[in-house]
Design a protein around this motif. Structure first.
Motif, short mmCIF file in Angstrom:
data_model
loop_
_atom_site.label_atom_id
_atom_site.label_comp_id
_atom_site.label_asym_id
_atom_site.label_seq_id
_atom_site.Cartn_x
_atom_site.Cartn_y
_atom_site.Cartn_z
N SER A 1 70.44 -9.73 64.71
CA SER A 1 69.15 -9.44 64.06
C SER A 1 68.86 -10.42 62.95
N ARG A 2 67.58 -10.56 62.66
CA ARG A 2 67.11 -11.38 61.55
C ARG A 2 66.00 -10.61 60.83
N ASP A 3 65.84 -10.92 59.55
CA ASP A 3 64.84 -10.20 58.75
C ASP A 3 63.51 -10.94 58.74
N ALA A 4 62.45 -10.18 58.56
CA ALA A 4 61.12 -10.77 58.39
C ALA A 4 61.11 -11.59 57.09
N PRO A 5 60.30 -12.68 57.03
CA PRO A 5 59.44 -13.20 58.10
C PRO A 5 60.26 -13.98 59.14
N TYR A 6 59.91 -13.76 60.39
CA TYR A 6 60.65 -14.40 61.49
C TYR A 6 59.74 -14.42 62.70
N PHE A 7 59.72 -15.53 63.44
CA PHE A 7 58.91 -15.60 64.65
C PHE A 7 59.78 -15.19 65.83
N GLY A 8 59.49 -14.02 66.38
CA GLY A 8 60.28 -13.51 67.49
C GLY A 8 59.82 -12.12 67.86
N PHE A 9 60.71 -11.36 68.51
CA PHE A 9 60.40 -10.00 68.93
C PHE A 9 60.99 -9.00 67.93
N LYS B 1 71.14 -10.61 48.34
CA LYS B 1 70.33 -9.43 48.60
C LYS B 1 70.90 -8.72 49.82
N ASP B 2 70.98 -7.41 49.75
CA ASP B 2 71.53 -6.62 50.86
C ASP B 2 70.47 -6.37 51.93
N SER B 3 70.95 -6.30 53.17
CA SER B 3 70.05 -6.01 54.29
C SER B 3 70.85 -5.39 55.41
N GLU B 4 70.25 -4.42 56.09
CA GLU B 4 70.93 -3.80 57.23
C GLU B 4 70.69 -4.66 58.48
N ALA C 1 81.28 -19.13 54.59
CA ALA C 1 80.03 -18.38 54.54
C ALA C 1 79.11 -19.03 53.51
N PRO C 2 77.79 -18.96 53.70
CA PRO C 2 76.87 -19.58 52.74
C PRO C 2 77.01 -19.00 51.33
N THR C 3 77.47 -17.76 51.25
CA THR C 3 77.65 -17.14 49.94
C THR C 3 78.80 -17.78 49.16
N GLU C 4 79.64 -18.58 49.83
CA GLU C 4 80.77 -19.24 49.16
C GLU C 4 80.36 -20.57 48.52
N LEU C 5 79.21 -21.13 48.90
CA LEU C 5 78.76 -22.41 48.33
C LEU C 5 78.67 -22.33 46.81
N LYS C 6 79.04 -23.42 46.16
CA LYS C 6 78.87 -23.51 44.71
C LYS C 6 77.49 -24.12 44.41
N ASN C 7 76.83 -23.61 43.40
CA ASN C 7 75.51 -24.10 43.00
C ASN C 7 74.55 -24.21 44.19
N GLN D 1 73.20 -11.32 51.91
CA GLN D 1 72.76 -12.66 52.31
C GLN D 1 72.05 -13.34 51.16
N LEU D 2 71.99 -14.67 51.25
CA LEU D 2 71.24 -15.42 50.25
C LEU D 2 69.75 -15.32 50.56
N PHE D 3 68.99 -15.10 49.51
CA PHE D 3 67.55 -14.84 49.63
C PHE D 3 66.80 -15.81 48.72
#
Length: 678
Positions: free
Chosen positions: A232-240, A185-188, A166-172, A126-128
């Motif tokens: 799923s979503r990665d921190a920081p995130y407002f949720g459970f 950046k990779d994330s599970e 996918a957002p990773t396909e965007l140019k610049n 994902q883009l970070f």
């Protein structure tokens, strides 16, 4: 009277990152009308809702305001509750998805799905944002479209050419939060295995649980192939936070629908109601969801699949409605037609809008338009000129000459009998959400009553002693008719019904009261119930909307979470855009069924110089053999689309409402394959 039913009814949860506007009110009014009607019929009907509180936008807005997300969502919830209350939308419980009940139910459902093998884990890139130190959802990335090169496009789709990617396909690419260049950046992540439920969903969606038009749309998704859903979503995130997965949070769209159950659980705990008796798989209760058509995908695929996998009952019905336009176009901030609920309430009676929406609403997903000129005319003519007019024309004579008491006799059994017998037909219309037809039928009855009063002219009869008693009888008929009309309109106009109950000196109107009449009955003095809408009030509301919205209304939606009830128009185009379409005549050399696809045919199209394979969703209207040798029109320069059945190299043009009424465009006789259509 039908047997008593147990019903749980919900509306889609408003997102806790902005105000309620009149587009939202379409749904909440539609729901409230149905709920009030069911309660008038004597059924146990519990209506619940909640604020949808989780996600990145809530977290970021709270940071911008310098308060905690918990503080912000609490304040927004109070605002939402006030707006619904003042529009006479009554929920038995209005909760929040940021609650203990929702957390416990999310864990219970997730663990059940995980234990049964319906949850997968895999690593994704994902883009970070290196400055904000957070992964960027699609709508928080901007860059150049990878297809057409247009600048300043979001990370999921291009407004210029309509491409999705996918957002990773965007140019610049740039972060919309910091302007920094994001890095991969990779994330599970955790995924819900939606394809596990394809057979169940195909049966459920054709089982009468959704409108046919929705079922037809879902068939297209089945044909394209169901995919696993990233929950799923990665921190920081407002949720459970996901159990046993530090730094991983449930995506807002997982916990939002569970919020229906959580709000009901909160209500059950307060009222001593058995929660499981509504949600067990063998429950005899009904569950009805009212939603906008933009969130059908979540409510008719993911939601029932989650419930099935976790061992809960599925919704009885998912009722979807269309979007709201104002004066024929998308709600506009610059034009002042993007109207917040509170701005409307500052200028106009909420029952005017309740009635107008009811007069436009049906059971389908067609969009409805708030034409402000028609709105003024219809409210003034129907509510003031027809319904309330009956009471105002008759009440004075009863008080002045007959001691405020109705006549002991009914001299018009035919007219009043017709009004009374309409109760069942109107009940069926309310039940089927045919509100527009119900309003037309009620106003047709009001017309007949007004014609009767005009013909009898009680104001003339009351002048002479020998005809005064006739005036008494005419006014008694008129006021009984008014009572019946107020009863039938009560689901739509609860405040007017309450005023009628007070004026007529009666208890709370129930649907069964249509069987009785008021004779030899004392009434109270009449006072004005509704006033005509003055066009100046509309003008003032529009101006106030321009002022209040110019500096506010940021983007309030979670990325991937549609803006409920506001039509997502595509960008304005010019005639030059049409020139980009290369329309060609093609001969259908072959047509065949596609194994595993319910709507698709595989067409081999001859363009003169080459052949193309196109998958077309026209199986409901054409057998393969009937198409071979025909000429049709196709878009020849459409980018190929990879489907699970193969590569589709264009699009056949067709028109019609769907099903068997679908016609491919056929060129005039003598057309040749490869010719360009202009």
């Amino acid at each position: 009277m039908t047997a008593t039913r147990r019903l749980l009814v919900t509306s889609a949860l408003p997102y806790a990152n902005g105000s309620i506007h009149i587009g939202h009110m379409v749904e909440h009014i539609q729901t409230d009308i149905w709920v009030r009607f069911q309660k008038m019929r004597g059924h146990q009907c519990i209506a619940v809702c909640a604020d949808d509180t989780h996600g990145t936008p809530v977290m970021l807005r709270a940071q911008k305001l310098g308060i905690t997300p918990e503080q912000m969502i609490a304040e927004v919830r109070e605002e939402h509750v006030r707006d619904f209350r003042d529009f006479f939308v009554e929920y038995d419980n209005y909760h929040t998805t940021h609650s203990d009940e929702n957390r416990e139910l999310c864990y219970r459902i997730f663990n059940a799905l995980n234990d049964k093998g319906h949850i997968a884990k895999r690593t994704i890139s994902q883009l970070f944002d290196p400055e904000k130190q957070m992964f960027l959802p699609d709508r928080f990335v901007k860059g150049e479209c990878p297809r057409c090169g247009s600048a300043d496009q979001y990370g999921d789709s291009c407004d210029s050419c309509g491409a999705t990617y996918a957002p990773t396909e965007l140019k610049n690419p740039k972060s919309a939060l910091s302007g920094a260049t994001p890095v991969l950046k990779d994330s599970e992540h955790f995924f819900f295995k939606l394809p596990d439920f394809e057979a169940f969903l195909k049966k459920w969606t054709r089982g009468g649980h959704v409108h046919d038009s929705i079922a037809n749309k879902l068939d297209e998704w089945f044909d394209a192939g169901l995919t696993e859903w990233d929950i799923s979503r990665d921190a920081p995130y407002f949720g459970f936070e996901i159990p046993n997965a530090p730094g991983k949070y449930f995506y807002v769209w997982l916990d939002a629908p569970i919020g229906y159950m959580a709000s009901f659980k909160n209500y059950c705990d307060k009222k001593g109601i058995d929660f499981d008796s509504f949600w067990n798989t063998d429950s005899d209760a009904e569950v009805h969801h009212f939603i906008g058509k933009d969130i059908v995908y979540f409510h008719t695929l993911f939601w029932p699949a989650m419930l099935e996998g976790a061992g809960f009952r599925k919704p009885t019905k998912v009722h979807a409605h269309g979007f709201l336009t104002v004066n024929g176009t998308k709600m506009s901030k610059s034009k002042g037609t993007f109207i917040n609920a509170r701005t409307y309430l500052d200028h106009l009676n909420p029952e005017y809008l309740r009635y107008y929406f009811a007069a436009k609403l049906g059971p389908g997903i067609d969009d409805i338009d708030l034409n402000l000129e028609d709105f003024v005319n219809r409210v003034n003519a129907d509510l003031v000129g027809k319904v309330v007019n009956i009471a105002s024309r008759c009440a004075g004579f009863v008080h002045k000459q007959f001691d405020g008491k109705l006549s002991p006799t009914n001299t018009e059994p035919t007219l009043l009998g017709k009004l009374q017998s309409a109760a069942e037909s109107l009940a069926k219309l309310y039940e089927q959400r045919e509100y527009g037809k119900a309003m037309r039928d009620i106003m047709a009855l009001a017309d007949q009553v007004n014609e009767y009063i005009a013909d009898k002219a009680p104001w003339k009869l009351a002048k002479a002693p020998e005809t005064a008693q006739q005036a008494h009888e005419v006014c008694t008929v008129g006021l009984n008719a008014f009572r019946l009309l107020a009863l039938y309109l009560k689901p739509v106009l609860p405040k007017l019904a309450e005023q009628a109950e007070s004026f007529l000196n009666i208890g709370v109107l129930q649907w069964s009261h249509a069987e009785t009449l008021l004779l030899n009955h004392p009434i109270n003095a009449f006072s004005a119930m509704m006033n005509r809408i003055e066009p100046a009030k509309i003008d003032a509301m529009i101006e106030a909307s321009k002022e209040s919205l110019q500096a506010t209304n940021e983007t309030h939606n979670e990325p991937g979470k549609p803006a409920s009830h506001v039509e997502p128009f595509k960008p304005v185009i010019t005639i030059d855009d049409f020139d980009k379409l290369d329309l060609r005549i093609a001969r259908i050399d072959n047509a065949e069924h596609v194994e595993g696809a319910e709507k698709l045919l595989k067409l081999t199209l001859n363009l003169g110089c080459e052949t193309r394979t196109v998958f077309a969703g026209i199986k409901s209207a054409y057998g393969p053999a009937t198409l071979i040798g025909k000429h049709t029109v196709m878009i020849a320069n459409l980018a190929p689309r990879k489907m699970k059945f193969g590569l589709s190299e264009g699009m056949v043009l067709a028109a019609g409402p769907g099903g068997k009424d679908l016609w491919i465009l056929e060129p005039h006789q003598g057309a040749e394959a490869g010719m360009r259509v202009k």
